[in-house]
Design a protein around this motif. Structure first.
Motif, PDB file in Angstrom:
ATOM      1  N   ALA A 186       0.831  -1.207   0.000  1.00 10.02           N
ATOM      2  CA  ALA A 186       0.000   0.000   0.000  1.00 10.02           C
ATOM      3  C   ALA A 186       0.862   1.252   0.000  1.00 10.02           C
ATOM      4  CB  ALA A 186      -0.932   0.000   1.210  1.00 10.02           C
ATOM      5  N   THR A 187       2.176   1.064   0.072  1.00 12.95           N
ATOM      6  CA  THR A 187       3.120   2.174   0.009  1.00 12.95           C
ATOM      7  C   THR A 187       4.126   1.889  -1.097  1.00 12.95           C
ATOM      8  OG1 THR A 187       4.656   1.137   1.574  1.00 12.95           O
ATOM      9  CG2 THR A 187       2.922   2.556   2.500  1.00 12.95           C
ATOM     10  N   GLU A 215       0.185  -4.053   5.734  1.00  8.68           N
ATOM     11  CA  GLU A 215      -0.380  -2.922   4.995  1.00  8.68           C
ATOM     12  C   GLU A 215      -1.757  -3.221   4.414  1.00  8.68           C
ATOM     13  OE1 GLU A 215       2.395  -1.333   2.143  1.00  8.68           O
ATOM     14  OE2 GLU A 215       3.972  -1.048   3.641  1.00  8.68           O
ATOM     15  N   ALA A 261      -4.483  -0.581   5.139  1.00  5.58           N
ATOM     16  CA  ALA A 261      -4.224   0.624   4.354  1.00  5.58           C
ATOM     17  C   ALA A 261      -4.539   0.394   2.882  1.00  5.58           C
ATOM     18  CB  ALA A 261      -2.763   1.049   4.518  1.00  5.58           C
ATOM     19  N   GLU A 293      -8.154   1.138   2.226  1.00  4.59           N
ATOM     20  CA  GLU A 293      -8.377   2.579   2.131  1.00  4.59           C
ATOM     21  C   GLU A 293      -7.900   3.110   0.784  1.00  4.59           C
ATOM     22  OE1 GLU A 293      -6.312   4.105   5.524  1.00  4.59           O
ATOM     23  OE2 GLU A 293      -8.039   3.816   6.863  1.00  4.59           O
ATOM     24  N   LEU A 294      -6.781   2.575   0.309  1.00  5.55           N
ATOM     25  CA  LEU A 294      -6.240   2.985  -0.983  1.00  5.55           C
ATOM     26  C   LEU A 294      -7.194   2.602  -2.116  1.00  5.55           C
ATOM     27  CD1 LEU A 294      -3.832   4.209  -2.486  1.00  5.55           C
ATOM     28  CD2 LEU A 294      -2.776   1.936  -2.502  1.00  5.55           C
ATOM     29  N   GLU A 333      -9.945   5.032  -2.313  1.00  5.90           N
ATOM     30  CA  GLU A 333      -9.459   6.320  -2.834  1.00  5.90           C
ATOM     31  C   GLU A 333      -9.351   6.321  -4.359  1.00  5.90           C
ATOM     32  OE1 GLU A 333      -5.247   8.669  -3.007  1.00  5.90           O
ATOM     33  OE2 GLU A 333      -5.649   7.497  -1.198  1.00  5.90           O
ATOM     34  N   ALA A 376      -8.420  -5.599   8.160  1.00  2.00           N
ATOM     35  CA  ALA A 376      -8.690  -5.220   6.773  1.00  2.00           C
ATOM     36  C   ALA A 376     -10.136  -5.537   6.398  1.00  2.00           C
ATOM     37  CB  ALA A 376      -7.735  -5.954   5.833  1.00  2.00           C
ATOM     38  N   LYS A 398     -12.389  -2.925   7.857  1.00  4.04           N
ATOM     39  CA  LYS A 398     -12.230  -1.702   7.071  1.00  4.04           C
ATOM     40  C   LYS A 398     -12.994  -1.809   5.757  1.00  4.04           C
ATOM     41  CE  LYS A 398      -9.672   1.140   8.045  1.00  4.04           C
ATOM     42  NZ  LYS A 398      -9.857   2.397   8.815  1.00  4.04           N
TER      43      LYS A 398
END
Length: 318
Positions: A93-94, A144, A147, A150-151, A154, A196, A199
């Motif tokens: 995710a990064t 991750e 996250a 969430e990505l 987005e 996750a 989320k």
């Protein structure tokens, strides 16, 4: 992270488009045609022709890609071809995590391409193609996963699939797999996936999770009773894991131990009809083994899978 890292030989070739079109009569008998083997579909010079050949027979076409090299022109061509679904491979995710695992990939560029794809769909008021994320779970990136959800929200992705590292061929891959081969107490990894999952429910993302521990499954997720894999040279195999583009005997690391397995083909679809391949004794016996397992769920332990499948992590239900 690719199986070729543990192979001495690797057959880098594509299916001739004339041969691909010879498969057209079979497309009307199936629901989905996945235009993929062990390579990158966007590198296939006849990808659009292949999509159109599938669509002409009423089946759905799609593939999973690194997303590298996409631009407005290519995206528009893919949409015009009628492609039904595309999965994008992420490994973090990064940028730091993704780029270190998927070498020569840039997460920022990949995300920009996915946003552009959705932007073009919106401009043209299109519902398709369906876009999703495929995320390979590893020790280095599982933290991750919340996250990642969430990505996905987005960048406008509603469907996310988490997958395990199934075909292990070297020590790094063996160290990176997050599932266990034995039924043990829940690990911290499961807690991360649960976070996750929560989320995903909050953000209305459809999330598909694999198991991180063995399950009694009569038929593996590849389901050789319903699916087949056709190699670039026409060999018919029950699944992609049984016919890698390698030497005839290939390596698998199963639950920490090395095994060498013979590639499985029941015939060549460019030399004989699929019905003649399907009806061969060896292929019938292969499928019957899974059919018996399906029928004998309560005594599954006494019904072993086919010999070539016994050292595949898919048979653990992960």
């Amino acid at each position: 992270m690719c199986i070729r890292e543990g192979f001495r030989e690797w057959n880098r070739s594509d299916m001739d488009i004339a041969n691909f079109k010879r498969l057209a009569p079979y497309f009307k008998k199936t629901k989905h045609v996945i235009l993929q083997g062990w390579g990158e579909p966007l590198l296939y010079g006849h990808l659009l022709d292949a999509v159109q050949a599938v669509k002409a027979e009423g089946a759905q076409a799609g593939f999973v890609t690194s997303g590298k090299g996409l631009n407005r022109g290519i995206i528009s061509e893919l949409i015009d071809s009628g492609i039904d679904f595309i999965g994008f491979s992420l490994a973090g995710a990064t940028p730091k995590t993704h780029n270190s695992i998927r070498l020569n990939s840039d997460l920022d560029i990949l995300l920009a391409n996915i946003r552009l794809f959705n932007e073009i769909k919106k401009e043209n008021k299109l519902g398709g193609p369906r876009l999703h994320i495929v995320y390979l779970l590893l020790r280095d990136n599982i933290s991750e996963t919340p996250a990642l959800i969430e990505l996905a929200k987005e960048i406008g992705i509603k469907d996310v699939i988490f997958t395990n590292l199934i075909h292990v061929t070297n020590d790094w891959q063996e160290e990176q797999r997050v599932f266990t081969c034995f039924k043990l107490p829940e690990s911290d990894y499961m807690e991360m996936l649960r976070e996750a999952e929560i989320k995903a429910m909050e953000l209305k993302i459809n999330l598909r999770l694999p198991s991180l521990a063995p399950n009694d499954v009569p038929v593996c997720e590849e389901n050789p009773l319903k699916n087949i894999y056709i190699s670039v040279d026409g060999e018919v195999s029950p699944c992609v894991y049984l016919y890698p583009p390698s030497q005839p005997i290939f390596k698998r690391v199963y639950c920490g131990q090395e095994y060498y397995t013979e590639k499985v083909s029941f015939g060549n679809i460019f030399m004989e009809s699929f019905s003649s391949v399907r009806d061969k004794k060896a292929y019938v016996e292969f499928r019957d083994c899974f059919s018996r397992r399906q029928e004998g769920l309560k005594k599954i332990d006494s019904l072993s899978p086919p010999q070539h499948c016994r050292t595949c992590h898919k048979m653990l239900g992960v």
